[in-house]
Design an enzyme around this catalytic site. Structure first.
Site, PDB file in Angstrom:
ATOM      1  CE1 TYR A 130      -6.716  -0.287   4.631  1.00  0.00           C
ATOM      2  CE2 TYR A 130      -4.678  -0.419   3.376  1.00  0.00           C
ATOM      3  CZ  TYR A 130      -5.601  -0.997   4.231  1.00  0.00           C
ATOM      4  OH  TYR A 130      -5.417  -2.292   4.663  1.00  0.00           O
ATOM      5  CG  PHE A 419       0.520   1.664  14.099  1.00  0.00           C
ATOM      6  CD1 PHE A 419      -0.740   1.289  13.635  1.00  0.00           C
ATOM      7  CD2 PHE A 419       0.922   2.981  13.925  1.00  0.00           C
ATOM      8  CE1 PHE A 419      -1.584   2.198  13.009  1.00  0.00           C
ATOM      9  CE2 PHE A 419       0.082   3.913  13.321  1.00  0.00           C
ATOM     10  CZ  PHE A 419      -1.163   3.514  12.856  1.00  0.00           C
TER      11      PHE A 419
END
Length: 419
Positions: A130, A419
């Site tokens: 990322y 999450f």
């Protein structure tokens, strides 16, 4: 070149089947919508190509609508909208075809077009991926192991902790998700992410396959004057050795201001039949380690990356937060995936904590990838350290220090819930 089409995932079964193929976990018996609980229908996206297997998508991603607590005025965090990137996966048959890059660019365009949302955030399954797409590591997480009955010492917090009562509930009890969200929103610290209620319904979901040999998730609410002021989510794993209890209590998160967390942790350390307590989602400078007497007084500390932040609308994101010192720095930002951010920006912060960020034709003082600004966004990652590491290029002597002093926060960001 293959024509990659990104849009809303119209087939929930196909979406879920893709996730199951990518992550290869046990296939659950619950219905598709039960397994997709908390992920809004209009935030499930997929890549499709001609000739793809109709049972799975070549790639998928999802977004949890969340808020992120960023530096605010008077040392009080400010909560702003944040796109919580999740459920990212590329089917094994479609790897190395540009699908992840295409999905992330679609995500950035979606966020950029959404009124009021200027940042994306995620927890990285593989951190090396990322950073290449503009996400910067903004906070760290500790997992701290303690022995049952460990002493936590905090003399100046004793009176405040003494006003706290605790009440245990099971995650599936009526009203628990709403209480969790309301409490988390009220006490969110710098670096916290808070989801919508459906996110907490997902956290509280108890599917049979996830309960084998384990108790349901429990929630310990901390209350003062009849009001929820914090919580700890945990469960215990039954274990006996040599006819003696040897269970581990795993705490997913302990939320609240320091005196509240102290009271909650003391309760967690005093459960019968438990020998070890592992506390996760602990911030890098959380007082727990000090209360325990330092790192060597614990049973071990593991360190992980927590929240990765991506500035999608760079000027708006930077102007959303409060600045800790005046600065006047021209930054030359490298951002191939969100070209609207690329180029030179003049950042001028004044002594009130407000800043303006505008396009500039002036010579750059600092050249840096957009990920570096994501790392420093919460005020925790040292921009000067990134310059010394050769990850940021200083073109005016002292400019990196000036920018960092204006970005940094008085407290280190907490670890964000998963999450």
């Amino acid at each position: 070149m293959t024509d990659l089409r990104v849009g809303l995932a119209s087939d929930a079964d196909r979406y879920l089947a893709t996730d199951q193929t990518v992550w290869f976990a046990e296939v659950l018996s619950a219905s598709t919508e039960e397994q997709l609980l908390g992920l809004p229908v209009d935030q499930r996206f997929a890549v499709d190509v001609d000739g793809a297997d109709p049972a799975t998508y070549p790639g998928i991603y999802g977004v949890f609508p969340m808020t992120l607590a960023i530096p605010g005025a008077a040392d009080a965090p400010r909560q702003v909208p944040c796109a919580g990137l999740t459920w990212v996966g590329v089917h094994p048959d479609h790897r190395r075809k540009g699908i992840l890059t295409t999905m992330l660019r679609h995500h950035f365009e979606e966020v950029h077009a959404a009124p009021g949302t200027h940042v994306s955030a995620l927890h990285a399954s593989e951190p090396a991926i990322y950073g290449r797409h503009g996400y910067g590591l903004a906070s760290h997480e500790l997992v701290v192991t303690l022995s049952r009955g460990a002493t936590l010492t905090a003399p100046d917090l004793e009176d405040a902790a003494g006003t706290i009562t605790t009440q245990m509930a099971t995650a599936t009890d009526p009203g628990v998700p709403a209480r969790l969200r309301e409490c988390h929103l009220a006490v969110a610290e710098l670096g916290s992410v808070v989801g919508e209620q459906a996110y907490y319904e997902r956290v509280c979901q108890q599917l049979p396959e996830n309960l084998r040999g384990k108790e349901p998730w429990r929630v310990l609410f901390a209350r003062r004057d009849g009001v929820d002021v914090g919580f700890a989510a945990f469960r215990r794993n039954e274990k006996w050795e040599h006819a003696r209890p040897s269970s581990t209590l795993d705490a997913w998160a302990v939320v609240g201001e320091p005196a509240t967390r102290l009271a909650l942790l003391r309760r967690l350390l005093d459960f019968d039949l438990v020998s070890t307590v592992k506390v996760g989602t602990v911030g890098a400078d959380d007082p727990l380690v000090l209360w325990a007497g330092g790192p060597r007084a614990t049973g071990g500390i593991e360190t992980y990356d927590s929240l990765w932040i991506r500035l999608v609308d760079l000027p708006e994101a930077l102007m959303d937060r409060a600045w800790s010192a005046p600065c006047d720095v021209v930054v030359d930002v490298v951002d191939r995936a969100a070209p609207w951010n690329e180029g030179r920006w003049r950042i001028r912060a004044d002594d009130t904590g407000a800043a303006t960020v505008e396009r500039s034709e002036a010579d750059a003082d600092v050249r840096l990838p957009v990920a570096a600004l994501g790392s420093g966004y919460l005020g925790g990652a040292n921009l000067l350290g990134l310059a010394r590491a050769g990850l940021v290029t200083e073109q005016r002597r002292g400019a990196a220090r000036e920018l960092w002093h204006a970005l940094r926060a008085d407290v280190t960001p907490v670890a964000a819930v998963g999450f």
